[in-house]
Design a protein around this motif. Sequence first.
Motif, PDB file in Angstrom:
ATOM      1  N   LEU A  22       0.828  -1.206   0.000  1.00  0.00           N
ATOM      2  CA  LEU A  22       0.000   0.000   0.000  1.00  0.00           C
ATOM      3  C   LEU A  22       0.866   1.262   0.000  1.00  0.00           C
ATOM      4  N   GLY A  99     -11.245   5.135  -3.540  1.00  0.00           N
ATOM      5  CA  GLY A  99     -10.704   5.445  -2.223  1.00  0.00           C
ATOM      6  C   GLY A  99     -10.537   4.256  -1.309  1.00  0.00           C
ATOM      7  N   GLN A 100     -11.034   3.084  -1.710  1.00  0.00           N
ATOM      8  CA  GLN A 100     -10.936   1.908  -0.850  1.00  0.00           C
ATOM      9  C   GLN A 100      -9.541   1.284  -0.934  1.00  0.00           C
ATOM     10  N   ASP A 101      -9.061   0.772   0.211  1.00  0.00           N
ATOM     11  CA  ASP A 101      -7.743   0.140   0.257  1.00  0.00           C
ATOM     12  C   ASP A 101      -7.638  -1.049  -0.690  1.00  0.00           C
ATOM     13  N   HIS A 104      -6.902   0.144  -4.049  1.00  0.00           N
ATOM     14  CA  HIS A 104      -5.525   0.644  -4.082  1.00  0.00           C
ATOM     15  C   HIS A 104      -4.545  -0.518  -4.241  1.00  0.00           C
ATOM     16  N   ASP A 108      -3.259  -0.062  -7.870  1.00  0.00           N
ATOM     17  CA  ASP A 108      -2.178   0.915  -7.768  1.00  0.00           C
ATOM     18  C   ASP A 108      -0.845   0.298  -7.365  1.00  0.00           C
ATOM     19  N   ALA A 109      -0.877  -0.913  -6.815  1.00  0.00           N
ATOM     20  CA  ALA A 109       0.336  -1.486  -6.218  1.00  0.00           C
ATOM     21  C   ALA A 109       1.105  -2.391  -7.172  1.00  0.00           C
ATOM     22  N   GLN A 158     -11.759  -2.018 -11.986  1.00  0.00           N
ATOM     23  CA  GLN A 158     -10.691  -1.038 -12.159  1.00  0.00           C
ATOM     24  C   GLN A 158     -11.254   0.310 -12.613  1.00  0.00           C
ATOM     25  N   TYR A 161     -12.965   1.970  -9.640  1.00  0.00           N
ATOM     26  CA  TYR A 161     -11.993   2.487  -8.678  1.00  0.00           C
ATOM     27  C   TYR A 161     -11.342   3.769  -9.202  1.00  0.00           C
ATOM     28  N   GLN A 162     -11.020   3.779 -10.490  1.00  0.00           N
ATOM     29  CA  GLN A 162     -10.352   4.940 -11.081  1.00  0.00           C
ATOM     30  C   GLN A 162     -11.333   5.981 -11.596  1.00  0.00           C
TER      31      GLN A 162
END
Length: 220
Positions: A22, A99-101, A104, A108-109, A158, A161-162
């Motif tokens: 994260l 915005g949720q982990d 992410h 994003d990782a 995806q 989320y984006q």
Amino acid sequence: MAIGKRDRTRSKLLIAAQELALEGGASALTVYNLTERAEMAPGTFYNYYRTREDVLDDICALLVMATRQVVSQAIEGLTDLQAIVATSVRQTLRMAAPGQDIGHLLFDASLPTQNFILGMRQFFRRDLEEGMGNGAFQVVNEAAVIAMVSGSSYGVMQDIYQERLPMEMIEDIAEMTLRVLGVEAVVAAAQARLPIDFCAPPKLPLIATELLPPLGAAAR
């Protein structure tokens, strides 16, 4: 049942792995960083994993099981396979709310997400085959539909989320999924909009002792 020491240690490593991913993406998951964050000797890592890629696989397994756990709560009490699939789609897509982990970590990782998609495919296959068996779904090419729905669901997650797709479109996507499964338009529209108490995405880090099968005894 008591949780064994090996399971607790693995859980500490995976908590550290999620925190590092994260913060800095998959590239931050070096053996040194993992064991330092988990406050254990570097050699301990190799009692559980051969490579950092094995750790990434377990992170994806945690995400699959957490998603399935939340979906199981959402569909509890439903018996109609059309409603179950529509609700499963709606709850799964909500896991990727902006915005949720979890989003992410997934998007994003730079995790290798093939195993997450394969996990989604496995659960969808089960519901599809049951629905085909009782006539709820009419599908000509089962393998193609499974690949299409599971792959597109990941892509839609995806986009949600984006923020390329609004959350308000989730019900439309659930309706489209049912239509692909051969459900009549009026029925699909209704099933995709059943009033449901949806669950919030779980907070990270996910806990391996709660989600993954227990480890066996260490090899001698």
